[in-house]
Design a protein around this motif. Structure first.
Motif, PDB file in Angstrom:
ATOM      1  N   PRO A 115       2.151   4.384  -5.738  1.00  0.00           N
ATOM      2  CA  PRO A 115       1.810   3.017  -5.317  1.00  0.00           C
ATOM      3  C   PRO A 115       0.878   2.979  -4.115  1.00  0.00           C
ATOM      4  N   TYR A 116       0.760   4.093  -3.405  1.00  0.00           N
ATOM      5  CA  TYR A 116      -0.096   4.174  -2.213  1.00  0.00           C
ATOM      6  C   TYR A 116      -1.503   4.649  -2.552  1.00  0.00           C
ATOM      7  N   LEU A 117      -1.814   4.783  -3.829  1.00  0.00           N
ATOM      8  CA  LEU A 117      -3.083   5.371  -4.244  1.00  0.00           C
ATOM      9  C   LEU A 117      -4.284   4.544  -3.768  1.00  0.00           C
ATOM     10  N   ALA A 118      -4.224   3.219  -3.966  1.00  0.00           N
ATOM     11  CA  ALA A 118      -5.363   2.361  -3.608  1.00  0.00           C
ATOM     12  C   ALA A 118      -5.608   2.374  -2.104  1.00  0.00           C
ATOM     13  N   ASP A 119      -4.538   2.296  -1.308  1.00  0.00           N
ATOM     14  CA  ASP A 119      -4.719   2.305   0.146  1.00  0.00           C
ATOM     15  C   ASP A 119      -5.194   3.670   0.640  1.00  0.00           C
ATOM     16  N   SER A 120      -4.770   4.740  -0.022  1.00  0.00           N
ATOM     17  CA  SER A 120      -5.290   6.065   0.321  1.00  0.00           C
ATOM     18  C   SER A 120      -6.777   6.141   0.015  1.00  0.00           C
ATOM     19  N   ALA A 121      -7.191   5.493  -1.067  1.00  0.00           N
ATOM     20  CA  ALA A 121      -8.617   5.442  -1.398  1.00  0.00           C
ATOM     21  C   ALA A 121      -9.375   4.615  -0.356  1.00  0.00           C
ATOM     22  N   HIS A 172      -5.226  -1.938   7.833  1.00  0.00           N
ATOM     23  CA  HIS A 172      -3.814  -2.313   7.818  1.00  0.00           C
ATOM     24  C   HIS A 172      -3.250  -1.970   6.448  1.00  0.00           C
ATOM     25  N   THR A 173      -2.140  -1.282   6.419  1.00  0.00           N
ATOM     26  CA  THR A 173      -1.555  -0.853   5.147  1.00  0.00           C
ATOM     27  C   THR A 173      -0.037  -0.768   5.273  1.00  0.00           C
ATOM     28  N   GLN A 174       0.637  -0.761   4.160  1.00  0.00           N
ATOM     29  CA  GLN A 174       2.092  -0.597   4.137  1.00  0.00           C
ATOM     30  C   GLN A 174       2.487   0.861   3.923  1.00  0.00           C
ATOM     31  N   TRP A 175       1.510   1.749   3.982  1.00  0.00           N
ATOM     32  CA  TRP A 175       1.779   3.157   3.702  1.00  0.00           C
ATOM     33  C   TRP A 175       1.246   4.047   4.827  1.00  0.00           C
ATOM     34  N   PRO A 176       1.917   5.154   5.106  1.00  0.00           N
ATOM     35  CA  PRO A 176       1.422   6.097   6.125  1.00  0.00           C
ATOM     36  C   PRO A 176       0.284   6.942   5.555  1.00  0.00           C
ATOM     37  N   VAL A 177      -0.842   6.308   5.339  1.00  0.00           N
ATOM     38  CA  VAL A 177      -1.932   6.974   4.621  1.00  0.00           C
ATOM     39  C   VAL A 177      -2.499   8.164   5.388  1.00  0.00           C
ATOM     40  N   PRO A 189       4.787  18.832   0.967  1.00  0.00           N
ATOM     41  CA  PRO A 189       5.542  17.743   0.307  1.00  0.00           C
ATOM     42  C   PRO A 189       5.478  16.472   1.137  1.00  0.00           C
ATOM     43  N   LEU A 190       5.465  15.357   0.461  1.00  0.00           N
ATOM     44  CA  LEU A 190       5.359  14.065   1.114  1.00  0.00           C
ATOM     45  C   LEU A 190       6.732  13.420   1.199  1.00  0.00           C
ATOM     46  N   LYS A 195       9.579   5.411   5.884  1.00  0.00           N
ATOM     47  CA  LYS A 195       8.395   4.559   5.852  1.00  0.00           C
ATOM     48  C   LYS A 195       8.635   3.254   6.600  1.00  0.00           C
ATOM     49  N   GLN A 196       7.609   2.811   7.355  1.00  0.00           N
ATOM     50  CA  GLN A 196       7.652   1.525   8.050  1.00  0.00           C
ATOM     51  C   GLN A 196       7.110   0.424   7.141  1.00  0.00           C
TER      52      GLN A 196
END
Length: 268
Positions: A115-121, A172-177, A189-190, A195-196
């Motif tokens: 689910p964090y793929l787009a924000d990582s991009a 700004h993101t909901q993931w620790p990118v 490993p992740l 997670k905040q």
């Protein structure tokens, strides 16, 4: 046939996906030399697709590592087919990839665990943009001080808009990118168990390589306010219930994150 028309035909044909068969008319085959021309066209089209894939891989290294090279090639070919390049500069190609990835998440079952793929991009894109951004300018201290030489100029100084250096990008993101990027680069490993709800980052390039700095919500608000050309007078006003943003202005000027200003009506 004029060269310009030939080039247009070549570009139009090459925009088709190399993973699906392309019908080439007899007229087009004749232009490119019959059967040999058709083969040459397929080679050109495949080479072009590979070049665009490689460009996307360099633009989005984290996504390539997260998905694996084989699946990234498959996904990037699909993106390229839907978003053919419109400009010669390949460094700017692929800006639409993060939003496109986000649209694919509910459509591709194999991506549901990412689910964090787009924000990582988005982080990859901002790092890429920061890398190719113009160099910072020296803060024009004398010009800014000159604005306070008289009453009318002092009013103008309060109305100026401070500008972020062109290598600065807030996220700004909901993931620790940042952690996701580091883990993917180091094959670690992740762990997302702690997670905040919100993460705020500033991507910047102090020297040669972009850096990712975690910032506060107030700093993120300041960065956005600067990007929206908020006046200095407005920045200095404390909003009830909102943390003050102006406390960071002087340190940002000192470290080069704010490197110039504009007077309303002028370009920043």
């Amino acid at each position: 046939m004029p060269l310009s028309e030939l080039q247009q035909k070549l570009v139009a044909l090459s925009s088709s996906s190399a993973t699906s068969p392309t019908t080439i008319s007899d007229n087009t085959s004749a232009i490119f030399g019959g059967k040999l021309g058709s083969t040459a066209h397929r080679i050109y089209r495949n080479n072009r697709l590979q070049a665009l894939r490689q460009s996307l891989k360099q633009h989005y290294p984290t996504i390539s590592l997260l998905l694996g090279e084989l699946y990234f090639d498959h996904l990037s070919a699909e993106f390229i087919q839907q978003h053919p390049p419109r400009q010669r500069d390949m460094n700017s190609y692929g800006a639409a990839f993060p939003n496109w990835l986000e649209s694919q998440l509910p459509l591709k079952q194999e991506l549901t665990d990412l689910p964090y793929l787009a924000d990582s991009a988005r982080l990859d894109h901002l790092c890429h943009s920061s890398y190719y951004a113009p160099n910072r300018q020296a803060w024009p201290a004398e010009q800014f001080a000159a604005l306070s030489s008289d009453k009318q100029a002092a009013d103008k100084q309060a109305a100026v808009c401070l500008c972020l250096a062109e290598d600065i990008f807030p996220l700004h993101t909901q993931w620790p990118v940042d952690n996701i990027k580091n883990c993917s680069e180091n094959s670690q490993p992740l762990d997302l168990s702690h997670k905040q709800d919100n993460y705020y980052f500033l991507i910047h390039r102090p020297q040669y390589q972009p850096q990712i700095s975690a910032i506060s919500e107030s700093e993120f608000s300041l960065a956005n306010a600067l990007l929206q050309n908020t006046s200095l007078q407005q920045l200095l006003q404390d909003s009830e219930g909102q943390p003050p943003m102006h406390q960071y202005i002087f340190s940002w000027i000192e470290c080069g994150w704010i490197d110039r200003f504009q007077i309303p009506g002028d370009a920043c």
